[in-house]
Design an enzyme around this catalytic site. Structure first.
Site, short mmCIF file in Angstrom:
data_model
loop_
_atom_site.label_atom_id
_atom_site.label_comp_id
_atom_site.label_asym_id
_atom_site.label_seq_id
_atom_site.Cartn_x
_atom_site.Cartn_y
_atom_site.Cartn_z
N THR A 118 7.88 9.96 1.26
CA THR A 118 9.16 9.27 1.09
C THR A 118 10.00 10.30 0.38
OG1 THR A 118 8.10 7.12 1.04
CG2 THR A 118 10.16 7.28 -0.16
N SER B 197 7.78 -3.20 -0.35
CA SER B 197 7.82 -1.78 -0.66
C SER B 197 7.36 -1.52 -2.09
CB SER B 197 9.27 -1.29 -0.49
OG SER B 197 9.39 0.03 -0.95
N SER B 198 7.04 -0.26 -2.37
CA SER B 198 6.76 0.14 -3.76
C SER B 198 7.85 1.05 -4.31
CB SER B 198 5.44 0.91 -3.82
OG SER B 198 4.39 0.12 -3.34
O1 DON Z 1 8.12 1.40 0.95
C1 DON Z 1 7.08 1.88 0.56
O2 DON Z 1 6.56 1.62 -0.49
C2 DON Z 1 6.39 2.91 1.43
N1 DON Z 1 6.75 2.75 2.80
C3 DON Z 1 6.77 4.22 0.90
C4 DON Z 1 6.16 5.25 1.74
C5 DON Z 1 5.73 6.40 1.03
O3 DON Z 1 6.01 6.68 -0.11
C6 DON Z 1 4.88 7.25 1.84
N2 DON Z 1 3.67 6.63 2.17
N3 DON Z 1 3.19 5.89 2.82
#
Ligand code: DON
Length: 570
Positions: free
Chosen positions: A379, A450-451
């Site tokens: 991300t 989401s995180s």
């Molecule tokens: O929204 C989220 O928390 C995740 N889609 C963020 C993705 C990320 O940091 C990379 N890993 N999966």
């Protein structure tokens, strides 16, 4: 200045910015980069320069953030995007704070069990791989909404640097070269992507090559001209919907036309007299962050000592409790009206949870409840501060690196694979990593949990620092450790984001620890309490900006873990 003059001027500025950048933006991992008029810290040195250039033109932090985000859609295809989604936290110097939600949505034709075979198992990883994994993108709508609410410069000017970079090209870094090459198998699968990420003769781009993206430049041009309608309607929408239809995808013109970004009330907490402003659902970030800080507030962390075994134990136990609540309760607010957010972030809940922590022994993580797999870390986060002290903290993503790896033919942008953030197997929860709780099951038009945790910390309601990071579920813990490093241990932001960190997410019941940075003595004492360690090369990639409340001097720090990251300041 007429628009055309502004554009020419910007083009000159952007080219000269590369020159400036070399002089003004070099940082070591311990020293923040200072400025007076504006600072941007991002994972793309080119995009940081674009953001600062916008502030040089008189733009505010929101203008700079919008220009940086569009630039990163060109320069940082790993995660910078217009085909994905994310969140923006704003905190004005005047005390106003707000949150923008531009998370992707499930297409209308999606169903709760769309990824399952007859036995109830996920078919061929289809919630992560392939066209069905794509959620309805939110980024363009979110940036437009933030601009309408808080921007000051003309929208067209904020798109121009990205258009120039796409049309005229940008240098391929070693890091981009490596990742384009690593993903070759995917490019072989998707010809529309091969056209973008491989040279015309099918060979790999080399470091120093100029990389041009003509289709993306044209798409950004339509967004420049028509705002969000340049993406969700007209030619771009047609290209996307036709591509979907031709490849068994389910996103329609109707899905696109109906997408709306939302302004939301941020999650607010108070930690040792500092105000925490962070992201509400559909992110779990702000809620879990405040919950953990509330638990930890009851301990004298300074006395316990930074990254001592007891400190790591207390962090782990706070993480374990907050992530268990996350799994149980959180999803999209619009579809789960009774989520107990106020209770989760209350001091009362924290006190109750704190009282269950045993100082010399790890607690159980009950595997009969809900498990959560680790995620990759692709991300991107950036932070911006302007000369008035307004701050923006923005995290956005395509989910995996390069998202679905699928480029919309003729439109030149990558599609996300964010549908993988939903709980794909309703009711199925196993220790090996599947989670099936109700709040985050797939419903048409719901946003997946989401995180991402873009956060701004204020003192006396004046923004003090902004931070955030990529890293899947590790995001919340990285952000929390950055905040503790600054507030409890008086670290400057550069030290705070570079300090070694750990991650625990309740289940699997293991602590991920950046290897090589914790002493054998500390590890032994930590393990004696019953914790199990997974070694990790690196956790997250934080970007932070800070404003000294006494002097007004601004500063920024880019995580040394970020290959192409850098601070730009002036
Ligand atoms: O929204 C989220 O928390 C995740 N889609 C963020 C993705 C990320 O940091 C990379 N890993 N999966």
């Amino acid at each position: 200045m007429k628009l055309i003059q502004v554009r020419t001027f910007l083009t000159i500025c952007i080219s000269t910015a590369f020159l400036f950048a070399a002089i003004t933006t070099e940082a070591t991992s311990r020293h923040p980069v200072r400025g007076i008029n504006g600072v941007v810290a991002s994972s793309s040195y080119i995009a940081s320069d674009v953001g600062v250039e916008i502030m040089r033109q008189g733009g505010n932090a929101v203008d700079a953030a919008i220009a940086t985000a569009f630039a990163m859609a060109v320069t940082w295809p790993t995660a910078g995007n217009i085909g994905g989604g994310g969140f923006l936290i704003y905190h004005g110097a005047n005390g106003e704070a707000t949150a923008f939600d531009f998370r992707e949505k499930a297409p209308k034709a999606s169903t709760k069990t769309m990824y399952l075979d007859d036995e109830g198992n996920v078919k061929a990883n289809s919630n992560h791989d392939g066209i069905l994994a794509v959620g309805v993108p939110g980024t363009v709508a979110g940036l437009e909404l933030a601009h309408q609410r808080l921007g000051s410069m003309p929208w067209a000017d904020l798109l121009q640097p990205a258009i120039d970079l796409a049309r005229n090209g940008m240098p391929i870094s070693w890091n981009l070269h490596d990742s384009f090459k690593r993903l070759n198998e995917w490019w072989q699968l998707y010809p529309s992507s091969a056209k973008i990420f491989l040279r015309d003769d099918g060979s790999f781009y080399q470091p120093g090559d100029t990389w041009k993206q003509a289709d993306l430049a044209a798409t950004l041009g339509r967004i420049q001209e028509h705002g969000k309608d340049g993406f969700y309607k007209g030619e771009t929408a047609n290209l996307l919907a036709n591509f979907m239809a031709a490849n068994d995808g389910i996103i329609t013109l109707d899905d696109l036309a109906q997408y709306e970004a939302k302004e939301r009330e941020p999650i607010r907490g108070n930690y040792r007299g500092y105000q925490i402003v962070s992201m509400p659902p559909p992110s779990s970030g702000g809620t879990a962050l405040v919950q953990m800080l509330n638990i930890l507030e009851g301990f004298n962390l300074r006395e316990i000592g930074h990254n001592s075994a007891l400190y790591l134990h207390l962090l782990t136990e706070s993480m374990r409790r907050a992530y268990a609540d996350r799994a149980k309760h959180l999803g999209d607010l619009d579809f789960n009206e009774r989520m107990p957010i106020a209770d989760l972030i209350s001091k009362k809940h924290a006190a109750k949870q704190r009282s269950t922590i045993v100082m010399h022994k790890a607690s159980e993580s009950d595997p009969a409840r809900f498990a959560q797999p680790y995620e990759s870390e692709e991300t991107t986060h950036f932070s911006v501060v302007d000369k008035s002290g307004n701050m923006v903290s923005l995290t956005y993503t395509l989910e995996h690196g390069y998202g679905s790896k699928i480029v919309v033919d003729g439109a030149g942008f990558l599609l996300n694979n964010e549908m993988g953030d939903f709980n794909a197997q309703p009711g199925v929860t196993t220790e090996s990593g599947t989670i099936g709780t109700r709040p985050n099951q797939i419903r048409p038009e719901q946003r997946m949990l989401s995180s991402m945790t873009p956060t701004i910390v204020a003192k006396n309601n004046i923004p003090l620092f902004a931070t955030g990071t990529p890293g899947g579920r590790t995001i919340i813990n990285t952000t929390m450790q950055t905040i503790l490093n600054i507030i409890d241990f008086d670290m400057n932001i550069a030290r705070a984001i570079s300090a070694p960190r750990i991650h625990h997410q309740w289940l699997p019941n293991r602590t991920r620890m950046e290897s090589g940075f914790f002493s054998a003595d500390t590890i032994a004492l930590y393990e004696q309490r019953g914790h199990i360690i997974d070694n990790s090369d690196s956790i997250g990639s934080a970007m932070a900006v800070y404003r000294n409340p006494e002097t007004g001097v601004l500063s920024g720090a880019a995580d040394p873990r970020a290959a192409d990251g850098r601070v730009a300041a002036f």
